[in-house]
Design an enzyme around this catalytic site. Structure first.
Site, mmCIF file in Angstrom:
data_model
loop_
_atom_site.group_PDB
_atom_site.id
_atom_site.type_symbol
_atom_site.label_atom_id
_atom_site.label_comp_id
_atom_site.label_asym_id
_atom_site.label_seq_id
_atom_site.Cartn_x
_atom_site.Cartn_y
_atom_site.Cartn_z
ATOM 1 N N TYR A 1 -11.072 -7.628 13.506
ATOM 2 C CA TYR A 1 -9.916 -6.807 12.766
ATOM 3 C C TYR A 1 -9.183 -7.884 12.274
ATOM 4 C CZ TYR A 1 -5.969 -4.062 12.228
ATOM 5 O OH TYR A 1 -4.586 -3.488 11.668
ATOM 6 N N GLY B 1 0.151 5.824 5.671
ATOM 7 C CA GLY B 1 -0.156 6.315 4.358
ATOM 8 C C GLY B 1 0.450 7.435 4.073
ATOM 9 N N SER C 1 -1.315 -6.926 8.585
ATOM 10 C CA SER C 1 -0.904 -6.718 9.946
ATOM 11 C C SER C 1 -0.759 -7.775 10.564
ATOM 12 C CB SER C 1 -2.273 -6.132 10.666
ATOM 13 O OG SER C 1 -2.124 -6.167 12.023
ATOM 14 N N THR D 1 -2.247 10.554 6.626
ATOM 15 C CA THR D 1 -1.758 10.332 8.209
ATOM 16 C C THR D 1 -1.043 9.216 8.218
ATOM 17 O OG1 THR D 1 -2.220 10.686 10.434
ATOM 18 C CG2 THR D 1 -4.023 9.333 9.135
ATOM 19 N N GLY D 2 -0.147 9.004 9.277
ATOM 20 C CA GLY D 2 0.304 7.601 9.564
ATOM 21 C C GLY D 2 1.194 6.764 8.420
#
Length: 297
Positions: free
Chosen positions: A170, A26, A144, A23-24
């Protein structure tokens, strides 16, 4: 000149392993690599979702079970890849979780640190010898912009046992991704042509944000049209880091727009903290101890 998916060189003959590829970001990374001729392995936790994702791609695509929250699964996946693939040209450490409530992995690690950093650290170490002999091979790890937000490596409480903040946790995991890349590149420099590179997608509209704090979820519909981008654009920094012949080990790719939130991929700079060699080396040693994985470099 803006780098796009059309600039991906011919990938025929290359074997690429992409974690979290059902998904997304990847999925888009794996789709583009397969579309340009690579043999792509979708390393995913959910096999059925992986098979459905593979069916939506063209080219040579296979599925390998990999649960980064379990070191047992990580070792099993590495063994399976070793049995079926004598070489790997490209490893993309893409899978991740974001802003989750306090939880632990199967091995007792804080979920974000355990999945985003320790799982990928162990997996990379266990398959790296399949990349080392391969000219032009790469390890690309996705970080990120959040590595700058309340981010530090909390060696006195890596697993957030005393207190837990999901945003800070995170940030720690994404800072760890960068420090891992920089230390890995330093170790690879004396071992042939394999390089380690990092990338980040800017602000991308994916399922990863489903655990965001309430204030972010409320503001997202207002901000998204101006700041975020679709997953196929968000995947471009990873794809450039993975395929561009001009890429150098230790570089970090992100969008070229305002605040690196969106746009086309270019070399960007990470936070000052991420370049601290002493912390990088300490994190590496701690990661080896926690995972029991020693690297061949």
């Amino acid at each position: 000149m803006k780098w796009t998916e059309r600039d991906i060189p011919d990938q025929r003959g290359r074997v690429a392993v992409v974690t979290g590829a059902n998904t997304g970001l990847g999925f888009e990374t794996a789709r583009a690599l397969a579309g340009h001729g690579a043999s792509v392995v979708l390393a995913v936790r959910d096999i059925e979702k992986g098979k459905k994702a593979a069916a939506r791609m063209s080219g040579d695509v296979s599925v390998q079970e990999l649960d980064l929250t379990s070191l047992e699964s990580v070792r099993a996946a590495a063994d399976a890849l070793r049995a079926t693939h004598p070489r790997i040209d490209l490893l993309v450490n893409n899978a991740g979780v974001m802003y989750t409530p306090k939880q632990a992995t199967h091995d007792g690690f804080e979920l974000q640190f355990g999945t985003n950093h320790l799982g990928h650290f162990a997996f990379t170490g266990l398959v790296l010898d399949l990349l080392l002999p391969v000219a032009g091979s790469r390890v690309v790890t996705v970080s990120s912009v959040a590595h700058r937000i309340r981010a530090a490596i909390h060696f006195d409480d890596l697993q957030w046992e005393r207190s837990y903040g999901r945003v800070a946790a995170y940030g720690q995991s994404k800072l760890a991704n960068l420090m891992f890349t920089y230390e890995l590149q330093r170790r690879l420099a004396a071992h042939g042509t394999t390089i380690a590179v990092a990338a980040h997608p800017g602000l991308s509209d994916t399922e990863l944000t489903r655990n965001s704090p309430a204030v972010i979820r409320v503001l997202s519909p207002l901000i998204a049209p101006l700041a975020s981008q679709k997953p196929d654009m968000g995947a471009l920094p990873t794809l450039r880091a993975a395929t561009d012949d001009a890429v150098l080990g230790g570089q970090y790719y992100g969008p070229d727009g305002l605040g690196e939130s969106r746009g086309h991929p270019r070399v960007v700079t990470s936070s000052p903290e991420s370049y601290d060699v002493t912390v990088q080396r300490r994190l590496w040693s701690v990661s080896e101890e926690l995972t029991g994985v020693k690297f061949p470099v």
